[in-house]
Motif scaffolding. Structure first.
Motif, PDB file in Angstrom:
ATOM      1  N   GLU A  25     -76.289  -7.609  15.106  1.00  0.00           N
ATOM      2  CA  GLU A  25     -76.084  -9.015  15.475  1.00  0.00           C
ATOM      3  C   GLU A  25     -76.116  -9.190  16.993  1.00  0.00           C
ATOM      4  N   ILE A  26     -75.447  -8.287  17.721  1.00  0.00           N
ATOM      5  CA  ILE A  26     -75.402  -8.406  19.182  1.00  0.00           C
ATOM      6  C   ILE A  26     -76.798  -8.185  19.771  1.00  0.00           C
ATOM      7  N   GLY A  85     -70.688 -14.277   5.478  1.00  0.00           N
ATOM      8  CA  GLY A  85     -69.813 -15.032   4.588  1.00  0.00           C
ATOM      9  C   GLY A  85     -68.480 -14.361   4.335  1.00  0.00           C
ATOM     10  N   GLU A  86     -68.030 -13.539   5.271  1.00  0.00           N
ATOM     11  CA  GLU A  86     -66.752 -12.851   5.128  1.00  0.00           C
ATOM     12  C   GLU A  86     -65.862 -13.174   6.319  1.00  0.00           C
ATOM     13  N   VAL A  87     -64.552 -13.192   6.077  1.00  0.00           N
ATOM     14  CA  VAL A  87     -63.614 -13.425   7.175  1.00  0.00           C
ATOM     15  C   VAL A  87     -63.503 -12.146   7.993  1.00  0.00           C
ATOM     16  N   VAL A  88     -63.665 -12.281   9.306  1.00  0.00           N
ATOM     17  CA  VAL A  88     -63.534 -11.147  10.222  1.00  0.00           C
ATOM     18  C   VAL A  88     -62.361 -11.431  11.137  1.00  0.00           C
ATOM     19  N   THR A  89     -61.425 -10.484  11.223  1.00  0.00           N
ATOM     20  CA  THR A  89     -60.256 -10.686  12.084  1.00  0.00           C
ATOM     21  C   THR A  89     -60.512 -10.084  13.458  1.00  0.00           C
ATOM     22  N   THR A  90     -59.772 -10.582  14.449  1.00  0.00           N
ATOM     23  CA  THR A  90     -59.897 -10.022  15.802  1.00  0.00           C
ATOM     24  C   THR A  90     -59.412  -8.571  15.808  1.00  0.00           C
ATOM     25  N   GLY A  91     -58.442  -8.264  14.932  1.00  0.00           N
ATOM     26  CA  GLY A  91     -57.939  -6.898  14.823  1.00  0.00           C
ATOM     27  C   GLY A  91     -58.990  -5.933  14.293  1.00  0.00           C
ATOM     28  N   GLN A  92     -59.954  -6.465  13.575  1.00  0.00           N
ATOM     29  CA  GLN A  92     -61.060  -5.653  13.076  1.00  0.00           C
ATOM     30  C   GLN A  92     -62.191  -5.619  14.112  1.00  0.00           C
ATOM     31  N   LEU A  93     -62.448  -6.766  14.730  1.00  0.00           N
ATOM     32  CA  LEU A  93     -63.595  -6.907  15.620  1.00  0.00           C
ATOM     33  C   LEU A  93     -63.471  -6.090  16.903  1.00  0.00           C
ATOM     34  N   TYR A  94     -62.402  -6.317  17.668  1.00  0.00           N
ATOM     35  CA  TYR A  94     -62.339  -5.763  19.024  1.00  0.00           C
ATOM     36  C   TYR A  94     -62.234  -4.231  19.085  1.00  0.00           C
ATOM     37  N   PRO A  95     -61.463  -3.590  18.191  1.00  0.00           N
ATOM     38  CA  PRO A  95     -61.471  -2.115  18.222  1.00  0.00           C
ATOM     39  C   PRO A  95     -62.861  -1.538  17.935  1.00  0.00           C
ATOM     40  N   GLU A 124     -69.233 -14.064  10.604  1.00  0.00           N
ATOM     41  CA  GLU A 124     -68.695 -14.835   9.469  1.00  0.00           C
ATOM     42  C   GLU A 124     -69.773 -15.725   8.865  1.00  0.00           C
ATOM     43  N   ALA A 125     -70.613 -16.328   9.720  1.00  0.00           N
ATOM     44  CA  ALA A 125     -71.682 -17.205   9.224  1.00  0.00           C
ATOM     45  C   ALA A 125     -72.757 -16.400   8.492  1.00  0.00           C
ATOM     46  N   GLU A 126     -73.133 -15.242   9.046  1.00  0.00           N
ATOM     47  CA  GLU A 126     -74.205 -14.428   8.472  1.00  0.00           C
ATOM     48  C   GLU A 126     -73.781 -13.734   7.188  1.00  0.00           C
ATOM     49  N   SER A 176     -69.900 -13.626  23.619  1.00  0.00           N
ATOM     50  CA  SER A 176     -68.480 -13.302  23.758  1.00  0.00           C
ATOM     51  C   SER A 176     -67.999 -12.736  22.415  1.00  0.00           C
ATOM     52  N   GLY A 177     -66.791 -12.198  22.421  1.00  0.00           N
ATOM     53  CA  GLY A 177     -66.220 -11.697  21.176  1.00  0.00           C
ATOM     54  C   GLY A 177     -66.135 -12.790  20.122  1.00  0.00           C
ATOM     55  N   GLN A 178     -65.755 -14.010  20.546  1.00  0.00           N
ATOM     56  CA  GLN A 178     -65.640 -15.126  19.601  1.00  0.00           C
ATOM     57  C   GLN A 178     -67.009 -15.511  19.052  1.00  0.00           C
ATOM     58  N   ASP A 179     -68.046 -15.484  19.915  1.00  0.00           N
ATOM     59  CA  ASP A 179     -69.409 -15.771  19.449  1.00  0.00           C
ATOM     60  C   ASP A 179     -69.824 -14.776  18.368  1.00  0.00           C
ATOM     61  N   ILE A 180     -69.499 -13.506  18.604  1.00  0.00           N
ATOM     62  CA  ILE A 180     -69.857 -12.454  17.636  1.00  0.00           C
ATOM     63  C   ILE A 180     -69.111 -12.665  16.337  1.00  0.00           C
ATOM     64  N   LEU A 181     -67.822 -12.951  16.445  1.00  0.00           N
ATOM     65  CA  LEU A 181     -67.001 -13.190  15.253  1.00  0.00           C
ATOM     66  C   LEU A 181     -67.560 -14.351  14.442  1.00  0.00           C
TER      67      LEU A 181
END
Length: 200
Positions: free
Chosen positions: A41-42, A62-72, A58-60, A49-54
């Protein structure tokens, strides 16, 4: 921790193969599925930004992605040398794919295309078909692994049979030697026995 890559080293020998590898040793299948989704995706975004990626994930997917999952996971990809991280402003970072990361994504895409594992005309860019093809390939690998295990078992059985036949052959040879010794002893006795016309 997985091996780090170096973005400033060019590897002209990096050819596509089943385990496509970045210069520093990170292979495509060393990454988790989520890390692979992130880098793909990147790769298609301009310093998100991290929020753009998140939002995109989610749009691509269809799943909820948490910041705790994304940033690490983003930090891991930075550590592996596949992403660069910079500041958009004091509160927001951006991410971009490094040369190593780009090569890894593009070489892997070419590899899957070369084996017919993607359909670029699909609405999702071939992502769903690739997942299906990977499952098919994994199934083939599992079947081949079972076949190899069966062949190894057969080899072991053959080795046991050969061993048993070798022991049997050794026993037969020993019996033949004993018979020869007995026959020779009997001949000697006949030569020495005057009743048989033998001589001393």
């Amino acid at each position: 921790m997985k091996p780090r890559t170096t973005d400033d080293v060019s590897n002209t020998n990096n050819r596509c193969h089943c385990a496509v590898e970045a210069d520093g040793g990170v292979r495509w299948f060393d990454l988790t599925g989520f890390e692979r989704d992130l880098i793909v995706e990147i790769h298609q975004m301009e310093q998100p930004s991290g929020q753009d990626i998140l939002d995109r994930l989610e749009a691509e997917h269809g799943e909820v992605v948490t910041t705790g999952q994304l940033y690490p996971n983003l930090d891991d990809l930075v550590d592996y040398g596949l992403l660069n991280k910079g500041e958009q402003n004091r509160r927001t970072n951006y991410y971009e794919v490094t040369n190593d990361g780009r090569r890894l994504v593009e070489d892997t895409a070419r590899y899957f295309a070369s084996i017919g594992a993607t359909n670029p005309d699909a609405a999702d860019g071939g992502r769903e078909q690739t997942a299906v093809d990977v499952q098919v390939l994994e199934g083939r690998v599992e079947t081949l692994s079972k076949g190899l295990a069966a062949a190894r078992e057969s080899d072991e059985e053959l080795e046991l049979r050969v061993d048993a036949l070798s022991k049997g052959l050794t026993a037969v040879r020993e019996s033949i030697c004993e018979l020869k010794d007995d026959l020779e002893a009997e001949r000697q006795e006949r030569r020495l026995d005057p009743a048989d016309g033998g001589q001393e």
